[in-house]
Scaffold this motif. Structure first.
Motif: not given
Length: 70
Positions: A59-64
């Motif tokens: 999720l963090l990777l995608t949001m970034g």
């Protein structure tokens, strides 16, 4: 960040309403649906689609990527 299945209004409808209010808004769809047609047909409405179950790292990777164009 919206879920495909929510009470009162589904994620697709919410994204449409939000886009009408702010056309450049980047929206990420979270879904447990395994139906790739549903996920891919919304490609223009959503900046990204995250399939459940997912990790915090995913999720963090995608949001970034969505927020910073990474």
């Amino acid at each position: 960040l919206v879920d495909l299945n929510m009470p009162m209004m589904d994620g697709v409808r919410l994204a449409q309403v939000l886009r009408n209010l702010q056309p450049g808004l980047k929206i990420v769809l979270v879904t447990g649906s395994q139906d790739l047609n549903i996920r891919h047909s919304q490609g223009r409405l959503f900046a990204a689609v995250v399939a459940k179950p997912f990790t915090a790292e995913t999720l963090l990777l995608t949001m970034g990527q969505v927020l910073h164009g990474e």
